[in-house]
Design an enzyme around this catalytic site. Structure first.
Site, PDB file in Angstrom:
ATOM      1  CE  LYS A  77      16.048 -57.443 -39.441  1.00  0.00           C
ATOM      2  NZ  LYS A  77      15.687 -56.865 -40.762  1.00  0.00           N
ATOM      3  CB  SER A 152      14.187 -60.152 -42.434  1.00  0.00           C
ATOM      4  OG  SER A 152      14.707 -58.839 -42.481  1.00  0.00           O
ATOM      5  CB  SER A 176      13.187 -56.559 -43.926  1.00  0.00           C
ATOM      6  OG  SER A 176      13.339 -57.782 -44.567  1.00  0.00           O
TER       7      SER A 176
HETATM    8  N1  GLN Z   1      12.248 -60.395 -48.076  1.00  0.00           N
HETATM    9  C1  GLN Z   1      13.289 -59.729 -48.815  1.00  0.00           C
HETATM   10  C2  GLN Z   1      14.452 -60.661 -49.003  1.00  0.00           C
HETATM   11  O1  GLN Z   1      14.408 -61.743 -48.485  1.00  0.00           O
HETATM   12  C3  GLN Z   1      13.694 -58.465 -48.132  1.00  0.00           C
HETATM   13  C4  GLN Z   1      14.567 -58.701 -46.979  1.00  0.00           C
HETATM   14  C5  GLN Z   1      14.959 -57.426 -46.301  1.00  0.00           C
HETATM   15  O2  GLN Z   1      14.430 -56.362 -46.583  1.00  0.00           O
HETATM   16  N2  GLN Z   1      15.921 -57.554 -45.425  1.00  0.00           N
HETATM   17  O3  GLN Z   1      15.405 -60.334 -49.659  1.00  0.00           O
END
Ligand code: GLN
Length: 474
Positions: A77, A152, A176
Site C-alpha cells: 500500500k 482503504s 482497512s
Molecule cells: N474506513 C475507516 C476510516 O475511514 C477505516 C480506515 C482504515 O482502517 N484505515 O476511518
C-alpha cells in the site's frame, strides 16, 4: 486460478533454482501492466525490483541461502515508506516524496528475500472505505468494474485478486484490511495491535493502526505475518511474538467454541449477506464445531466512539504536513503562516480536512470532556465486553461488512453512510484484538467476507481456526 503457487512453494523453488526471481518479477510487472484499467497501482518499483531479483538469482547460483520469501514479489500500500519510488499515501500533499528510509515491515520482508514490485492505491492517508478518497484515482472492484474494491487498502486487495502478486500489504486502522478483503474475495489479516512494527508507515490513528497482509489463502497470510512480526526498537508500542511463530499452521479447530456476535447479525445486515454467513455457520456446526450466540451490548456505539478517537489522532498526526519539511509546499506563499495555510489548503483533500476539523473540535477545551473523554471510557467498556466474551468462547464470528461492494459514487456525497460500512470492523481496532476476513461465498457474483476475531495475542490460534474454517466453508 492464480498464476502464483503458495508463497512458501515459490520461495523453495527460487532457492533450488527451479524458478528465477527475475522471471517472477517480470510476470508481476506484466500482469500489473495488463490490468492497468483497474487502477489498483499508483507506481511500480520496477528498476529496483529487477535489480534485487537479479541479485537474488546470482546469490542462489553461488549456493547462498536467501530466506523464507526468496524471490517472492509483493505489492505495498502506498502508505509504507519504500525505496525505489515515491511514497504518497495517495495524497497530493505527499506527491513526489521519496522516503529516506524504509518501513520496518518492508525491511523484514526484504531480509527474507521478498521483492516489492509496486505501490497500491488507497484512500488518501487511509481515510475511507472505498478508495474514492484517493487524490489520484478510484480502484475498480475486480468482480465488477462499476463497483468499489473497499478501502482503504482497496488497491492492495484488488491487486491480489487480479493476480498481480502473491500478496500485498495493507494497514487496518478501523477495518482497512478486512473490508477490502471482504469486498474482493481475498483473505485480510489484522494482527494484534503492536505485533508488527508501525515504523515507516504513514500514521493515521496511532493507537489503532496495524500492518497486515492481504492474500489468497490463510497459509500465505500466516507466513507473511511470521516474517513481519516481532520487536523493533523504532516502535515502542510493540508486543512479543508467540514462541511458535505464525507459520506452519496445524489448522485445528477441534474443541474450540465459537461465539456468533448477536449485534452483527441483526438490523442493518443485508439479508443475502446474512444468509451466506448463516450457511457458513451451519457448515461449521456440521463439522462438529460448537457455536453459540454471544452479545456485546456496547458494540452499536463502537462506530461513534471510533469516529471521535480516530479523527482526534488524525488531526494530531497530520499536523506534520505543514509545507516546510517535506511534501508539497505552496509556491505563492509570502509569510510562514501563509505557507502553512496555503500548503495545507491545497494539499489535503476534503476527507483529511473533515477529520482535522472534527479531531481538533473533540480535543478542544470545553468539548474534550463531552466527546473525547467519553469515547475513551466507552473504549474501555468495549475492551471489558470483549474480555468477558472471550472468557466463554475461543473466537468470535460475524460478517466483515453489512453489505457487498457498492457502486462507485454511491456514498461519496454522504460521509456518514460511508462511515457505516465500518460498523463491523472498528470495534476490533479500538480493543486491539486480532481479526481476519476470509471469503464466504457470493451474493449476485459479489464476494461476502466472514470475520473471525480472537483474544489479544492469539494470532496463531486465529490463523489456525481460519485455516480450518476456510476449508470447511469453501
Ligand atoms: N474506513 C475507516 C476510516 O475511514 C477505516 C480506515 C482504515 O482502517 N484505515 O476511518
Amino acid at each position: 486460478m492464480s498464476q502464483w503457487p503458495l508463497i512458501t512453494d515459490i520461495a523453495v523453488k527460487v532457492q533450488s533454482g527451479e524458478l528465477k526471481a527475475v522471471d517472477l518479477v517480470e510476470q508481476a510487472l506484466a500482469t500489473i501492466d495488463a490490468k492497468k484499467e483497474f487502477e489498483a497501482i499508483i507506481a511500480t518499483v520496477s528498476e529496483r525490483a529487477r535489480e534485487r531479483a537479479a541479485e537474488i538469482d546470482e546469490r542462489v547460483a553461488r549456493g547462498e541461502a536467501i530466506g523464507r520469501l526468496a524471490g517472492v514479489p509483493f505489492i505495498a500500500k502506498d502508505n509504507f515508506l519504500t525505496f525505489g519510488s515515491q511514497t504518497t499515501a495517495a495524497s497530493n500533499i505527499l506527491k513526489g516524496f521519496e522516503a529516506p528510509y524504509q518501513a520496518t515491515a518492508i525491511e523484514k520482508l526484504e531480509a527474507e528475500g521478498a521483492i516489492v514490485v509496486a505501490k497500491a492505491n488507497l484512500d488518501a492517508f487511509a481515510h475511507g472505505s472505498s478508495t474514492e478518497n484517493s487524490d489520484y484515482m478510484t480502484t475498480k472492484n475486480p468482480h465488477d468494474m462499476t463497483r468499489v474494491p473497499g478501502g482503504s487498502s482497496g488497491g492492495s486487495a484488488a491487486a491480489v485478486v487480479l493476480d498481480m502478486a502473491p500478496f500485498a500489504l495493507g494497514t487496518d486502522t478501523g477495518g482497512s484490511i478486512r473490508l477490502p478483503a471482504a469486498f474482493t474475495g481475498s483473505v485480510g489479516l489484522k494482527p494484534t495491535y503492536g505485533l508488527v512494527s508501525r515504523s515507516g508507515v504513514v500514521a493515521m490513528a496511532s493507537s489503532t493502526d496495524v500492518v497486515g497482509p492481504i492474500t489468497r489463502n490463510v497459509d500465505d497470510a500466516a507466513i507473511v505475518l511470521d516474517v513481519m512480526s516481532g520487536r523493533d526498537e523504532l516502535d515502542s508500542t510493540m508486543i512479543d511474538r508467540n514462541e511458535l511463530g505464525y507459520a506452519n499452521l496445524e489448522g485445528d479447530l477441534a474443541g474450540k467454541k465459537i461465539g456468533v456476535i448477536k449485534e452483527y447479525m441483526g438490523e442493518g445486515l443485508d439479508p443475502e449477506v446474512k444468509a451466506q454467513i448463516e450457511s457458513a455457520i451451519d457448515k461449521l456446526k456440521v463439522a462438529g464445531v460448537e457455536v453459540k450466540e454471544v452479545s456485546l451490548p456496547s458494540l452499536p456505539l463502537a462506530l461513534a466512539c471510533y469516529y471521535i478517537i480516530c479523527p482526534a489522532e488524525v488531526s494530531s498526526n497530520l499536523s506534520r504536513y505543514d509545507g516546510q519539511r517535506y511534501g508539497f509546499s505552496h509556491p505563492e506563499a509570502g509569510t510562514l503562516e501563509e505557507s502553512y495555510n496555503k500548503s495545507r489548503s491545497a494539499g489535503f483533500g476534503n476527507e483529511a480536512k473533515r477529520r482535522i476539523m472534527i479531531g481538533t473540535y473533540v480535543l478542544s477545551s470545553g468539548y474534550y470532556d463531552a466527546y473525547y473523554r467519553k469515547a475513551q471510557l466507552l473504549r474501555t467498556k468495549l475492551t471489558k465486553e470483549f474480555e468477558a466474551a472471550f472468557s466463554d468462547v475461543d473466537l468470535l464470528l460475524g460478517p466483515t461488512a453489512p453489505v457487498t461492494a457498492f457502486e462507485i459514487g454511491a456514498n461519496v456525497d454522504d460521509p456518514l453512510q460511508m462511515y457505516l460500512t465500518d460498523i463491523m470492523t472498528v470495534a476490533v481496532n479500538l480493543v486491539g484484538v486480532p481479526a481476519i476476513s476470509i471469503p464466504a461465498g457470493t451474493v449476485n457474483g459479489l464476494p461476502v467476507g466472514l470475520q473471525l476475531i480472537a483474544p489479544m495475542k492469539k494470532d496463531r490460534e486465529l490463523l489456525n481456526a481460519a485455516k480450518t474454517t476456510e476449508r470447511i466453508i469453501e
